[in-house]
Design a protein around this motif. Structure first.
Motif, PDB file in Angstrom:
ATOM      1  N   TYR A 141       0.833  -1.200   0.000  1.00  0.00           N
ATOM      2  CA  TYR A 141       0.000   0.000   0.000  1.00  0.00           C
ATOM      3  C   TYR A 141       0.869   1.251   0.000  1.00  0.00           C
ATOM      4  O   TYR A 141       2.014   1.238   0.451  1.00  0.00           O
ATOM      5  CB  TYR A 141      -0.974  -0.017   1.179  1.00  0.00           C
ATOM      6  CG  TYR A 141      -0.473   0.630   2.461  1.00  0.00           C
ATOM      7  CD1 TYR A 141      -0.926   1.884   2.854  1.00  0.00           C
ATOM      8  CD2 TYR A 141       0.439  -0.020   3.294  1.00  0.00           C
ATOM      9  CE1 TYR A 141      -0.486   2.474   4.021  1.00  0.00           C
ATOM     10  CE2 TYR A 141       0.875   0.545   4.465  1.00  0.00           C
ATOM     11  CZ  TYR A 141       0.409   1.799   4.828  1.00  0.00           C
ATOM     12  OH  TYR A 141       0.846   2.380   5.982  1.00  0.00           O
ATOM     13  N   ASP A 142       0.324   2.318  -0.505  1.00  0.00           N
ATOM     14  CA  ASP A 142       1.060   3.580  -0.638  1.00  0.00           C
ATOM     15  C   ASP A 142       1.105   4.274   0.720  1.00  0.00           C
ATOM     16  O   ASP A 142       0.106   4.810   1.196  1.00  0.00           O
ATOM     17  CB  ASP A 142       0.366   4.481  -1.671  1.00  0.00           C
ATOM     18  CG  ASP A 142       1.138   5.767  -1.933  1.00  0.00           C
ATOM     19  OD1 ASP A 142       2.188   5.976  -1.284  1.00  0.00           O
ATOM     20  OD2 ASP A 142       0.684   6.566  -2.768  1.00  0.00           O
TER      21      ASP A 142
ATOM     22  N   GLN B 184      -0.291   7.710   1.419  1.00  0.00           N
ATOM     23  CA  GLN B 184      -1.724   7.947   1.554  1.00  0.00           C
ATOM     24  C   GLN B 184      -2.216   7.796   2.998  1.00  0.00           C
ATOM     25  O   GLN B 184      -3.409   7.931   3.267  1.00  0.00           O
ATOM     26  CB  GLN B 184      -2.503   6.962   0.668  1.00  0.00           C
ATOM     27  CG  GLN B 184      -2.172   7.073  -0.810  1.00  0.00           C
ATOM     28  CD  GLN B 184      -2.475   8.456  -1.347  1.00  0.00           C
ATOM     29  OE1 GLN B 184      -3.557   8.991  -1.147  1.00  0.00           O
ATOM     30  NE2 GLN B 184      -1.499   9.047  -2.034  1.00  0.00           N
TER      31      GLN B 184
END
Length: 406
Positions: free
Chosen positions: A56-57, A60
């Motif tokens: 996941y980023d 973010q």
């Protein structure tokens, strides 16, 4: 180096949890299917967490997917901690028996075998937090509770006798996944039909666009004489890795604009006077002020042109502000409304019997109503959720406060 040491310690703890938990399973059953199924669940949860963490980023912030992976990890680890306590206790007892035997007989005997009933007790008790976490993830985070208080003040203007306030806090829209459930919570808020509505911060997790799909829900919030709000620590975008400083500035402005879109008057170190029948009380709202971080709030600026004798309601997101600055301020802030802690979203509360959460070891005022020297603070447990995608024992809260004149 410190991070590496922490990871090693964490790895050792997880290994101990798994070893002792598996020993408990082996003690109560010889069924290989059950044993392998137990291992498969653990492996699947760890693999899912590692996969989400690595893919996941991080820029973010915490996504709903990461929160769910974290929630599942806690769901399998916390019950195993219960098992560890029992099984390690039994090991101490077994080694104690071996030592006594060696002293009395002079012979070294094999370690006594594990007792089946100890493993059964350990796993039985571990099932309680396991079931609680599952419920908390599926339904507990939507188990909205309306908590009502009546507070009496000698210097409350007569026109405000019976004046009602609905307080909500910590929406954290970036965590939401179920629009129907959130709509139910909003409808419950409106059913209170209070005179004013006060929101005490954290409308998003990090980014303004987290609220895009929820504006048409929260703009339906109603209050007869106005809706007012402040910012929380998550609203500043401090937990994001921004590509450039201007992106963070632009996002912060968009977060502030959300309040107007859903009909709230955002107070940024400001105050408003609420008037009834020629009498008035002061409503003040400060930016976030927290012990040890983000002390943006300016109480004196918010209080400029407010009189000492005015009845005052203060909105400040972090309850540590009340503890360290507000409650001892000679300007006399009668009622303070905060949020922030969420009560850690897990604990035990049985009215009149027990009120406990690990949050109490961090915040002196962590959930509910507190009073010192005639001054009150209410710490709302929050409407939404963050980090852990559920609630266990500490339910989402809508607070209704009625002001009475002594």
């Amino acid at each position: 180096m410190k991070i590496a040491i922490r990871l090693i310690i964490l790895f050792i703890i997880i290994v101990l949890l798994e070893v002792y938990a598996f020993q408990a399973i082996k003690t109560i059953t010889k069924n290989k299917f059950i044993r392998y199924f137990w291992l498969l669940i653990s492996v699947a949860v760890y693999a899912n967490f590692l996969y989400v963490s690595l893919t996941y980023d991080r820029g973010q912030g915490q996504t709903p997917q990461f929160q769910m992976a974290m929630g599942l990890l806690l769901t399998v680890l916390i019950p195993k901690l219960v098992v560890l306590i029992f099984m390690f206790g039994e090991d101490v007892y077994r080694w104690f028996l071996k030592l006594i035997s060696a002293i009395s007989s002079g012979e070294t005997k094999p370690l006594a075998g594990r007792r089946k009933f100890i493993s059964q007790i350990a796993l039985g008790l571990a099932a309680i937090p396991f079931a609680s976490f599952i419920y908390g993830i599926i339904q507990g985070k939507y188990n909205y509770k309306v908590l009502k208080y009546q507070l009496t003040f000698k210097d409350l203007p007569e026109a405000f006798d019976g004046f009602t306030i609905t307080q909500i806090s910590d929406i954290h829209s970036g965590s939401f996944t179920n629009k129907e459930k959130i709509q139910y919570g909003v409808d419950l808020i409106n059913q209170q039909k209070s005179d004013i509505m006060l929101f005490t911060g954290d409308i998003v997790n990090n980014k303004a666009d987290e609220m895009d799909n929820w504006i048409d829900v929260f703009d339906k919030l109603e209050a007869k004489e106005g809706k007012y709000s402040i910012l929380g620590n998550h609203d500043y975008g401090d937990y994001m890795d921004w590509e450039n400083p201007q992106d963070k500035i632009d996002n912060f402005q968009k977060v502030k604009d959300i309040h107007k879109k859903i009909g709230f008057d955002l107070l940024l170190d400001e105050h408003r006077y609420l008037e009834k029948n020629g009498q008035k009380i002061a409503l003040l709202g400060v930016e976030n002020w927290g012990k040890g971080f983000n002390q943006a709030g300016d109480l004196k600026k918010a209080s400029a042109n407010v009189k000492q004798e005015d009845f005052k309601i203060l909105m400040t997101h972090d309850p540590s502000h009340w503890e360290y600055k507000v409650k001892n301020d000679a300007f006399n802030y009668h009622l303070t409304l905060s949020g922030h802690t969420h009560g850690l979203q897990m604990g035990i509360e049985i009215p009149g019997w027990i009120k406990w959460s690990p949050s109490k070891y961090v915040y002196k005022q962590w959930a509910g109503l507190y009073e010192e020297a005639g001054k009150y603070i209410n710490v709302n447990r929050g409407f939404g959720y963050h980090a852990f995608p559920g609630r266990v024992g500490i339910w989402p809260e809508v607070t209704v406060i009625k002001l009475k004149r002594a």
